[in-house]
Scaffold this active site. Structure first.
Site, PDB file in Angstrom:
ATOM      1  N   ASP A   1       0.856  -1.184   0.000  1.00 26.64           N
ATOM      2  CA  ASP A   1       0.000   0.000   0.000  1.00 26.64           C
ATOM      3  C   ASP A   1       0.896   1.240   0.000  1.00 26.64           C
ATOM      4  O   ASP A   1       1.765   1.385   0.856  1.00 26.64           O
ATOM      5  CB  ASP A   1      -0.907  -0.007   1.238  1.00 26.64           C
ATOM      6  CG  ASP A   1      -1.988   1.061   1.183  1.00 26.64           C
ATOM      7  OD1 ASP A   1      -3.170   0.706   1.318  1.00 26.64           O
ATOM      8  OD2 ASP A   1      -1.650   2.252   1.018  1.00 26.64           O
TER       9      ASP A   1
ATOM     10  N   ASP B   1      -3.907   2.323  -5.224  1.00 31.38           N
ATOM     11  CA  ASP B   1      -2.567   2.295  -4.627  1.00 31.38           C
ATOM     12  C   ASP B   1      -2.286   1.044  -3.793  1.00 31.38           C
ATOM     13  O   ASP B   1      -1.384   1.043  -2.973  1.00 31.38           O
ATOM     14  CB  ASP B   1      -2.328   3.554  -3.785  1.00 31.38           C
ATOM     15  CG  ASP B   1      -2.915   3.460  -2.395  1.00 31.38           C
ATOM     16  OD1 ASP B   1      -3.970   2.805  -2.234  1.00 31.38           O
ATOM     17  OD2 ASP B   1      -2.316   4.028  -1.472  1.00 31.38           O
ATOM     18  N   GLU B   2      -3.076  -0.010  -3.962  1.00 32.42           N
ATOM     19  CA  GLU B   2      -2.789  -1.205  -3.158  1.00 32.42           C
ATOM     20  C   GLU B   2      -3.043  -2.480  -3.935  1.00 32.42           C
ATOM     21  O   GLU B   2      -3.906  -2.531  -4.808  1.00 32.42           O
ATOM     22  CB  GLU B   2      -3.591  -1.204  -1.857  1.00 32.42           C
ATOM     23  CG  GLU B   2      -5.057  -1.082  -2.087  1.00 32.42           C
ATOM     24  CD  GLU B   2      -5.883  -1.247  -0.811  1.00 32.42           C
ATOM     25  OE1 GLU B   2      -5.590  -2.154  -0.006  1.00 32.42           O
ATOM     26  OE2 GLU B   2      -6.834  -0.482  -0.661  1.00 32.42           O
TER      27      GLU B   2
HETATM   28  P1  TTP Z   1      -5.327   5.089   1.050  1.00 38.44           P
HETATM   29  O1  TTP Z   1      -4.293   4.048   0.747  1.00 38.44           O
HETATM   30  O2  TTP Z   1      -6.432   4.734   1.977  1.00 38.44           O
HETATM   31  O3  TTP Z   1      -4.619   6.367   1.702  1.00 38.44           O
HETATM   32  P2  TTP Z   1      -3.217   7.028   1.367  1.00 38.44           P
HETATM   33  O4  TTP Z   1      -2.437   6.225   0.386  1.00 38.44           O
HETATM   34  O5  TTP Z   1      -3.439   8.453   0.985  1.00 38.44           O
HETATM   35  O6  TTP Z   1      -2.513   7.048   2.773  1.00 38.44           O
HETATM   36  P3  TTP Z   1      -1.887   5.813   3.601  1.00 38.44           P
HETATM   37  O7  TTP Z   1      -2.081   4.581   2.766  1.00 38.44           O
HETATM   38  O8  TTP Z   1      -0.461   6.172   3.788  1.00 38.44           O
HETATM   39  O9  TTP Z   1      -2.652   5.788   4.873  1.00 38.44           O
HETATM   40  O10 TTP Z   1      -5.984   5.623  -0.277  1.00 38.44           O
HETATM   41  C1  TTP Z   1      -5.255   5.741  -1.495  1.00 38.44           C
HETATM   42  C2  TTP Z   1      -5.679   6.989  -2.242  1.00 38.44           C
HETATM   43  O11 TTP Z   1      -7.089   6.959  -2.488  1.00 38.44           O
HETATM   44  C3  TTP Z   1      -5.420   8.273  -1.489  1.00 38.44           C
HETATM   45  O12 TTP Z   1      -4.106   8.772  -1.704  1.00 38.44           O
HETATM   46  C4  TTP Z   1      -6.488   9.197  -2.008  1.00 38.44           C
HETATM   47  C5  TTP Z   1      -7.624   8.274  -2.386  1.00 38.44           C
HETATM   48  N1  TTP Z   1      -8.685   8.348  -1.355  1.00 38.44           N
HETATM   49  C6  TTP Z   1      -9.744   9.231  -1.553  1.00 38.44           C
HETATM   50  O13 TTP Z   1      -9.800   9.931  -2.573  1.00 38.44           O
HETATM   51  N2  TTP Z   1     -10.713   9.325  -0.598  1.00 38.44           N
HETATM   52  C7  TTP Z   1     -10.681   8.582   0.565  1.00 38.44           C
HETATM   53  O14 TTP Z   1     -11.578   8.703   1.417  1.00 38.44           O
HETATM   54  C8  TTP Z   1      -9.594   7.656   0.746  1.00 38.44           C
HETATM   55  C9  TTP Z   1      -9.513   6.824   2.000  1.00 38.44           C
HETATM   56  C10 TTP Z   1      -8.627   7.589  -0.234  1.00 38.44           C
HETATM   57 MG    MG Z   2      -2.211   4.146   0.631  1.00 37.07          MG
END
Ligand code: TTP
Ligand code: MG
Length: 359
Positions: free
Chosen positions: A9, A106-107
């Site tokens: 992730d 992103d995962e």
């Molecule tokens: P995440 O992997 O949940 O968050 P992140 O990568 O920003 O942070 P981390 O993993 O370090 O905690 O989500 C991936 C992307 O998806 C995030 O960069 C932006 C988007 N996203 C949204 O647009 N709205 C949301 O509510 C969430 C959770 C994510």
């Molecule tokens: Mg993330």
């Protein structure tokens, strides 16, 4: 034989891509989301980098609140196309290491069972993957490793950002035990409350409850809860499921509205945007959906499936316009509309539409 599954992730994904593209943001809080308009903006935070999270910022927070908490941050609008391109490159890197199931932008899960001999090689491999992503895409990621997807996913969140967490096979229960029940997939605020009422806050406590009892209280979902709390989960990494399942866009209006002209022009512009992504990814859709959020936040979705896969913009627009009509008679003003296409498939020659021949 237990498998070895990794969950990768990216850290603060959208914000990290923006930082990479803009060296001048270095060291600053960066917030990706709607326009804050000096604090009166509507819409929400997509994500914030870790510097901004120190101020209490997080995804889905109203952008107006984010502006109050951190007015000096760099505020940027999301560039979905760029993130999709970067995401595809990252998935290509991950595929070097085994079958990949992409879960979101992103995962992804990777089944690395074939690559692993001992625990030493597990941590080496996780480091190599992180380094590849860092060196080739200049992005930081976190990796969780476990014998199934549930464990791997929870583990990747365990030492975020830039962390690696390996849960050895046999240690699943021990790892989960102290964590709050909310860490389990599908346990939302409602289930959390329900469990709290039963005196259960941690996964360890949940694991002690009999299947029988959980079935009585939660029905089928109870069986899932019992398995999950005991560290049992799915270990099939399905590359097929990994393909993008839908493309969607949302627009929050500056002012709540019931003006068909405003609403329909928003639908049109989202349709154009989605259409562009479809062309780029060589995808066709079979289902078109809308999402309507009223002033009071009550939210509805409606969808329609067409006969054959299409890439046509006019068809998409027509379906969106049809789907929105019943909402005008509700009387409540609309705060946000979303458009979405799903049941996506790769284009084949046969699926070409009339508009393809006039490009
Ligand atoms: P995440 O992997 O949940 O968050 P992140 O990568 O920003 O942070 P981390 O993993 O370090 O905690 O989500 C991936 C992307 O998806 C995030 O960069 C932006 C988007 N996203 C949204 O647009 N709205 C949301 O509510 C969430 C959770 C994510
Ligand atoms: Mg993330």
């Amino acid at each position: 034989m237990p498998k070895t599954i990794m969950h990768v992730d990216l850290d603060a994904f959208y914000a990290s891509v923006e930082e990479r593209e803009h060296p001048e943001y270095a060291g600053k809080p960066v917030i990706v989301g709607a326009d804050p308009k000096e604090g009166i903006g509507r819409g929400v935070v997509s994500t914030a980098n870790y510097a901004a999270r120190k101020y209490g910022l997080h995804s889905a927070m109203p952008i107006s609140r984010a502006f109050k908490l951190c007015p000096n941050a760099v505020f940027v609008r999301p560039d979905m196309e760029l993130y999709a391109v970067v995401s595809a490159k990252i998935m290509d890197i991950l595929r070097r290491y085994g079958p990949v199931e992409q879960v979101s932008v992103d995962e992804a899960f990777i089944d690395v069972t074939e690559k692993i001999r001992d625990s030493q090689s597990t941590s080496n491999l996780a480091n190599r993957i992180k380094n590849d992503v860092k060196n080739e895409e200049r992005l930081s990621s976190s990796i969780g490793v476990g014998s199934n997807k549930l464990i791997a996913k929870i583990a990747s969140d365990f030492k975020k950002p830039d962390g690696i967490t390996i849960v050895e096979s046999g240690n699943e229960k021990e790892f989960l035990s102290p964590l709050p029940v909310r860490k389990l997939l599908y346990v939302g605020p409602k289930t959390e409350e329900h469990l709290k009422g039963m005196g259960i806050k941690t996964i360890g406590k949940l694991a002690e409850v009999s299947t029988q009892k959980l079935l009585e209280v939660f029905g089928k979902f109870g069986a899932y809860l019992h398995d999950a709390a005991n560290g049992r989960g799915d270990d099939e990494v399905s590359e097929y499921e990994g393909t993008v399942k839908s493309i969607n866009r949302n627009i929050t209006f500056d002012e709540d509205t019931l003006d068909p002209q405003v609403i329909e022009s928003a639908l049109n512009s989202m349709a154009e945007d989605i259409h562009e992504s479809l062309l780029e990814e060589h995808l066709s859709y079979k289902t078109v959906g809308i999402r309507v959020r009223f002033k009071d936040f009550e939210t509805f979705t409606r969808a329609k499936t067409i006969n054959a896969p299409s890439q046509d913009l006019a068809v998409m627009r027509a379906v969106l316009l049809k789907l929105i009509q019943p909402f005008y008679s509700d009387g409540r003003q609309i705060r946000q509309v979303g458009a979405r296409v799903s049941s996506l498939s790769e284009n084949s020659e046969k699926q070409k539409t009339v508009s393809d021949f006039f490009k």
